[in-house]
Design an enzyme around this catalytic site. Structure first.
Site, PDB file in Angstrom:
ATOM      1  N   HIS A 275      24.549 -10.521 -11.321  1.00 20.37           N
ATOM      2  CA  HIS A 275      24.411  -9.204 -10.687  1.00 20.37           C
ATOM      3  C   HIS A 275      25.511  -8.999  -9.642  1.00 20.37           C
ATOM      4  O   HIS A 275      26.195  -7.960  -9.643  1.00 20.37           O
ATOM      5  CB  HIS A 275      23.027  -9.108 -10.035  1.00 20.37           C
ATOM      6  CG  HIS A 275      22.839  -7.903  -9.173  1.00 20.37           C
ATOM      7  ND1 HIS A 275      22.198  -6.759  -9.617  1.00 20.37           N
ATOM      8  CD2 HIS A 275      23.205  -7.644  -7.884  1.00 20.37           C
ATOM      9  CE1 HIS A 275      22.179  -5.865  -8.642  1.00 20.37           C
ATOM     10  NE2 HIS A 275      22.785  -6.383  -7.577  1.00 20.37           N
ATOM     11  N   GLU A 276      25.689  -9.981  -8.763  1.00 20.11           N
ATOM     12  CA  GLU A 276      26.708  -9.863  -7.717  1.00 20.11           C
ATOM     13  C   GLU A 276      28.117  -9.866  -8.304  1.00 20.11           C
ATOM     14  O   GLU A 276      29.015  -9.188  -7.793  1.00 20.11           O
ATOM     15  CB  GLU A 276      26.553 -10.993  -6.694  1.00 20.11           C
ATOM     16  CG  GLU A 276      25.217 -11.013  -5.970  1.00 20.11           C
ATOM     17  CD  GLU A 276      24.912  -9.697  -5.267  1.00 20.11           C
ATOM     18  OE1 GLU A 276      25.860  -8.998  -4.853  1.00 20.11           O
ATOM     19  OE2 GLU A 276      23.720  -9.358  -5.135  1.00 20.11           O
TER      20      GLU A 276
ATOM     21  N   HIS B 165      28.962  -6.401  -9.268  1.00 27.89           N
ATOM     22  CA  HIS B 165      29.521  -5.637  -8.145  1.00 27.89           C
ATOM     23  C   HIS B 165      31.000  -5.970  -7.956  1.00 27.89           C
ATOM     24  O   HIS B 165      31.824  -5.084  -7.709  1.00 27.89           O
ATOM     25  CB  HIS B 165      28.765  -5.973  -6.851  1.00 27.89           C
ATOM     26  CG  HIS B 165      27.408  -5.372  -6.760  1.00 27.89           C
ATOM     27  ND1 HIS B 165      27.164  -4.025  -6.946  1.00 27.89           N
ATOM     28  CD2 HIS B 165      26.192  -5.937  -6.486  1.00 27.89           C
ATOM     29  CE1 HIS B 165      25.873  -3.778  -6.781  1.00 27.89           C
ATOM     30  NE2 HIS B 165      25.259  -4.922  -6.511  1.00 27.89           N
TER      31      HIS B 165
ATOM     32  N   GLU C  57      23.659  -0.416  -8.217  1.00 28.33           N
ATOM     33  CA  GLU C  57      22.755  -1.557  -8.365  1.00 28.33           C
ATOM     34  C   GLU C  57      22.217  -1.648  -9.790  1.00 28.33           C
ATOM     35  O   GLU C  57      22.071  -2.747 -10.338  1.00 28.33           O
ATOM     36  CB  GLU C  57      21.592  -1.438  -7.369  1.00 28.33           C
ATOM     37  CG  GLU C  57      21.993  -1.554  -5.912  1.00 28.33           C
ATOM     38  CD  GLU C  57      22.586  -2.911  -5.577  1.00 28.33           C
ATOM     39  OE1 GLU C  57      22.248  -3.903  -6.253  1.00 28.33           O
ATOM     40  OE2 GLU C  57      23.398  -2.980  -4.633  1.00 28.33           O
TER      41      GLU C  57
END
Length: 426
Positions: free
Chosen positions: A277-278, A281, A357
């Site tokens: 997930h990070e 980003h 997100e």
């Protein structure tokens, strides 16, 4: 003067009563029928007692947030209409000989007053987190963080005031544009130094200690073409039981940070999803997009502030005891306008953040190819953080920088049922 203060006080009380009613008397926490029995149903991963505690904790924290927002506004208004702001300015001018030091002194006194007024509410929030076993931070550590925050924000705030008022005096019509142009390199500088100078003042950062997990993350990072030395662990267990991870910094100082609570409480598959997930980003450059968006919105904001500031000073000059826009005693008015406008654009910035997100969630699922780990991660985030799975509408609008836990689980389920995944299984 007293009538204005009484009216403002009454408005604040009525505002607080509305949100008390909204969170504690009218809230409908019923789960939609379509969600019942699915993995997004909190009853499938939280005990009834946990659900009740999460509901109570979230309502209290949300209530504190919403009554805290206009507290600064009320304070600034009282300082203006009572003439206290003007008196502070005159007192400092009489005590300090140089204009530069007078400005620094005025900003210090104003910052101190604001801190003292808002500190009780911050203290209540801290105590609530302790009572619900979210915070593990000692009183001394909490107080230390408050002091650090004050001495970080004070010089930055002072510098901004010195520059803004100098521009207002020298370039009355275009000060807002020049001020914005100066905030661009200044914001970039703060983003650059935050991970290596500011953040370490609060917590200890270091490379991942778990070497076995690190090797798995290295493989994942290699797939995402992300430098492995940009992954850090931070000691947060001394302050909280909550879980978190985030991307911070720009350029050579850009990094992915994992709280040690996340590493201690989740299994490897969940941690790898969080890393995915990070990394999403990171790969999709959300930090840069967010920074660019902030700068563009702030350009419009400075323009609007200039128009509102000019008009408000003209209309309230006598009531607020002001000499003009250049008057340092008008600083609370300028802060009031900035604060109100910032709050007004929060729904927009939160909507953008929720979109990012969601994209990062999708990226993490695709990178790890483990939807179940994503779902389990969201469920654990709700349990450990006492998060409402489906918060009230106003909370989503004004506090929802992330999709709700329910929405994130539903998105993960949709990701599993997407045509490309079905085709891949054939």
């Amino acid at each position: 003067m007293r009538k204005w203060i009484a009216a403002a006080g009454l408005a604040y009380v009525l505002y607080g009563l509305f949100f008390y009613w909204y969170f504690f008397l009218s809230g409908d926490s019923a789960i939609p029928e379509a969600v019942k029995g699915t993995q997004a149903d909190p009853a499938s991963f939280m005990k009834p007692s946990e659900l009740a505690v999460a509901e109570q904790y979230s309502n209290v924290k949300n209530f504190l947030f919403f009554i805290g927002v206009p507290l600064d506004w009320f304070l600034f208004f009282v300082l203006l209409v009572s003439g206290v702001s003007k008196k502070i300015k005159k007192w400092i001018e009489a005590a300090v000989p140089f204009r530069f030091l007078q400005t620094v002194g005025f900003v210090f006194v104003l910052s101190l007053i604001t801190t003292l007024v808002t500190l009780p509410l911050d203290w209540i929030g801290y105590q609530v987190s302790l009572d619900y076993n979210i915070s593990t931070q000692t009183t001394a550590s909490w107080a230390k963080d408050q002091v650090i925050s004050f001495w970080i924000s004070f010089p930055i705030f002072t510098l901004c005031v010195l520059v803004f008022y100098w521009l207002i005096k020298r370039h009355e019509k275009k000060w807002w544009l020049y001020a914005w142009l100066l905030t661009v390199p200044f914001s970039l500088f703060l983003f650059f130094i935050q991970p290596v100078i500011i953040d370490p003042l609060y917590n200890d950062f270091y490379p991942l200690k778990n070497k076995e997990l690190e090797s798995k993350i290295l493989e994942l990072a290699d797939e995402a073409n992300i430098p492995a030395d940009h992954v850090y662990e931070v000691n947060m267990s001394e302050k909280t039981n909550a879980l978190n991870a985030y991307v911070t910094g720009i350029g050579a100082n850009k990094r992915i940070v994992l709280w040690d609570t996340t590493l201690n409480k989740l299994d490897d598959s969940e941690i790898l999803f969080i890393m995915g997930h990070e990394m999403g980003h990171y790969v999709m450059k959300h930090v840069y997009i967010g920074l660019a968006g902030y700068l563009l919105v702030s350009l419009a904001g400075f323009y609007v502030i200039d128009k509102l500031y000019k008009r408000t000073v003209r209309l309230t000059r006598s009531m607020f005891h002001l000499e003009g826009r250049h008057d340092l005693a008008a600083l609370p008015l300028l802060l009031l306008l900035f604060s109100v406008l910032s709050f007004a654009v929060t729904p927009f910035s939160n909507a953008v953040s929720r979109y990012q997100e969601n994209k990062a969630d999708q990226y993490g699922i695709e990178l790890t190819e483990n939807r179940e780990a994503a779902v389990k991660t969201f469920q654990d985030l709700a349990v450990t953080g006492l998060s409402q799975v489906d918060p009230p509408v106003l909370v989503k609008i004004f506090r929802g920088s992330h999709p709700s836990i329910m929405e994130r689980i539903q998105h993960a389920e949709k990701e599993e049922n997407a045509p490309e995944h079905q085709d891949a299984d054939k």
